[in-house]
Design an enzyme around this catalytic site. Structure first.
Site, mmCIF file in Angstrom:
data_model
loop_
_atom_site.group_PDB
_atom_site.id
_atom_site.type_symbol
_atom_site.label_atom_id
_atom_site.label_comp_id
_atom_site.label_asym_id
_atom_site.label_seq_id
_atom_site.Cartn_x
_atom_site.Cartn_y
_atom_site.Cartn_z
ATOM 1 N N ILE A 44 1.009 -1.159 -0.020
ATOM 2 C CA ILE A 44 0.074 0.070 -0.074
ATOM 3 C C ILE A 44 0.801 1.237 -0.070
ATOM 4 C CG2 ILE A 44 -1.774 1.309 1.323
ATOM 5 C CD1 ILE A 44 -2.526 -1.324 2.835
ATOM 6 N N GLY A 64 4.515 -16.582 3.904
ATOM 7 C CA GLY A 64 5.630 -15.444 3.845
ATOM 8 C C GLY A 64 4.898 -14.023 4.481
ATOM 9 N N LYS A 103 5.436 0.166 13.113
ATOM 10 C CA LYS A 103 4.656 0.823 11.797
ATOM 11 C C LYS A 103 4.234 2.283 12.039
ATOM 12 C CE LYS A 103 4.402 -3.526 9.383
ATOM 13 N NZ LYS A 103 3.793 -4.761 9.067
HETATM 14 N N1 HSE Z 1 4.953 -9.425 9.465
HETATM 15 C C1 HSE Z 1 4.596 -8.233 8.598
HETATM 16 C C2 HSE Z 1 2.851 -8.277 8.432
HETATM 17 C C3 HSE Z 1 5.122 -8.254 7.250
HETATM 18 O O1 HSE Z 1 2.518 -9.267 8.949
HETATM 19 O O2 HSE Z 1 2.341 -7.319 8.384
HETATM 20 C C4 HSE Z 1 4.665 -7.043 6.517
HETATM 21 O O3 HSE Z 1 5.204 -5.603 7.311
#
Ligand code: HSE
Length: 402
Positions: A135, A186, A204
């Site tokens: 995003i 992943g 974040k």
């Molecule tokens: N582990 C992180 C998530 C990866 O699941 O959002 C992306 O930053």
């Protein structure tokens, strides 16, 4: 021809390699070429030898080799972890190479130092992929919304936990099974505790809040960091009865000339974009004082979505390497403590309705849930303590998105 190096050929690094290969002709045209490959991965730093793969001839374990290669103009850091990722990024910037990263741990911890190093060396440190996977949210905050004072950012910032909650709630999967599939896809961090305990989302929201409020905000300045482990099905049912969904949110809100930042499970009103965001998707609401509310939505984790953001940053670094203005550390006093946050809370209790203030949701078996009005978190805690002093139980406590 532009040579780049990729540090770390894991989920994201592998995605970057794939995007550059699959979209080479389009990328070429965007750089003014005719379809020939213009961005070449000259080195890959990784411990593995990649025998039998076309990476075998370019892989190295020697970072100095990359640093010394004057033909490499952009270094892509997709290693994860704070060190040596920070040290390699700083050295690359100091040697006049731009650095593009998806590493939120490094950006949240050392973004101020790396932006300052980039500026001093007239190169770029770009980190769109560090928040929200594919995003675009950092670039809009840095570029398109600069006419606004940002009042609040609130959103689902971790794909893994949103995926786990979705699987548990809608498909009845057990927590461990859902986490294992998030790892296999992943989405999860190398140590998924960072996802589950809220630390990844905290990094974040500190990155976004820092941009929004013009300061570098270390995660230690945040008021609260809670993950998804304390979410009980009873509270999801109670929330649903009152018209809410339970989501793990990062929130950064300006309160006069200060701000608070937090990550915790929140009740979010059904019908909003955030409440409707399921699976690995992220949704980030940004409130500007002129534009109003915007919501950025898309795949928040995964190889190719994250690589999409990394590769766009590589092209920006190649096309128009204008260094971002560094932000100073917020220091002491800018971030409110938990008790000072003006918030709405939700709690579940066995106290009778006569003892409670707010919207009451009767749950049966002598339990009820309450959604309060906005007040300081300190005053909410005092009210809960008063109930406990009368021997009533507080069975759960979450926040409610205002
Ligand atoms: N582990 C992180 C998530 C990866 O699941 O959002 C992306 O930053």
């Amino acid at each position: 021809m532009f040579n780049i190096a990729i540090l770390g050929m894991g989920v994201v690094g592998g995605g970057v390699y794939e995007v550059l290969k699959n979209n080479a002709a389009d990328i070429s045209k965007k750089l003014g070429g005719n379809g020939e490959t213009l961005v070449t991965v000259k080195h890959v730093l990784d411990r593995r030898s990649f025998e039998g793969h076309d990476l075998a001839s370019i892989v190295t374990t020697d970072f100095q080799k990359i640093l010394d290669d004057k033909s490499v103009s952009v270094v892509v850091e997709t290693m994860g972890g704070a060190h040596p990722a920070f040290d390699f990024s700083k050295a690359a910037l100091e040697s006049g190479k731009s650095v593009v990263t998806s590493n939120k741990e490094v950006v949240a911890k050392y973004g101020d130092i790396l932006l300052e190093t980039a500026k001093r060396n007239n190169v770029c440190y770009l980190y769109e992929a560090s928040v929200g996977g594919g995003i675009p949210v950092i670039s809009p905050l840095l570029n398109c919304l600069t006419a606004n004072k940002i009042e609040r950012i609130a959103g689902i910032l971790n794909g893994t936990t949103n995926y786990i909650l979705t699987k548990m709630l809608f498909e009845g999967e057990a927590f461990d099974t859902a986490l294992k599939s998030a790892q296999a896809l992943g989405y999860a961090e190398a140590d998924p505790t960072a996802d589950v305990a809220g630390l990844d989302a905290l990094r974040k929201i500190c990155i976004l809040g820092g941009i929004a409020f013009g300061k570098h905000i270390p995660t230690e300045k945040a008021a609260i960091c809670e993950g998804i482990t304390e979410i009980d099905k009873k509270d999801i049912a109670a929330a649903s009865k009152a018209g809410y969904s339970v989501k793990l949110l990062g929130v950064a809100e300006k309160v006069e000339d200060k701000a608070y930042l937090m990550v915790a499970p929140h009740l979010v009103k059904n019908g909003t974009q955030i409440a409707s965001t399921v699976d690995v998707f992220n949704a980030v609401s940004v409130k500007g004082n002129m534009v109003g509310e915007l919501v950025f939505y898309g795949a928040g984790a995964g190889s190719l979505p994250t690589a999409s953001a990394v590769v766009s940053d590589i092209l920006s670094a190649i096309k128009c390497p204008v260094p971002e203005t560094p932000r100073e550390n917020c220091g002491d006093g800018f971030c409110l403590e938990a008790k000072e946050m003006p918030v709405k809370i939700y709690f579940r209790t066995d106290a009778p309705a006569g003892e409670l203030c707010g919207e009451i949701i009767e749950l049966g078996d002598g339990e009820r849930a309450v959604i309060t009005e906005v007040a300081t978190y300190g005053s909410h805690c005092a009210a809960l303590d008063a109930l406990k002093a009368k021997n009533y139980k507080i069975l759960a406590r979450h926040f409610v998105l205002k």
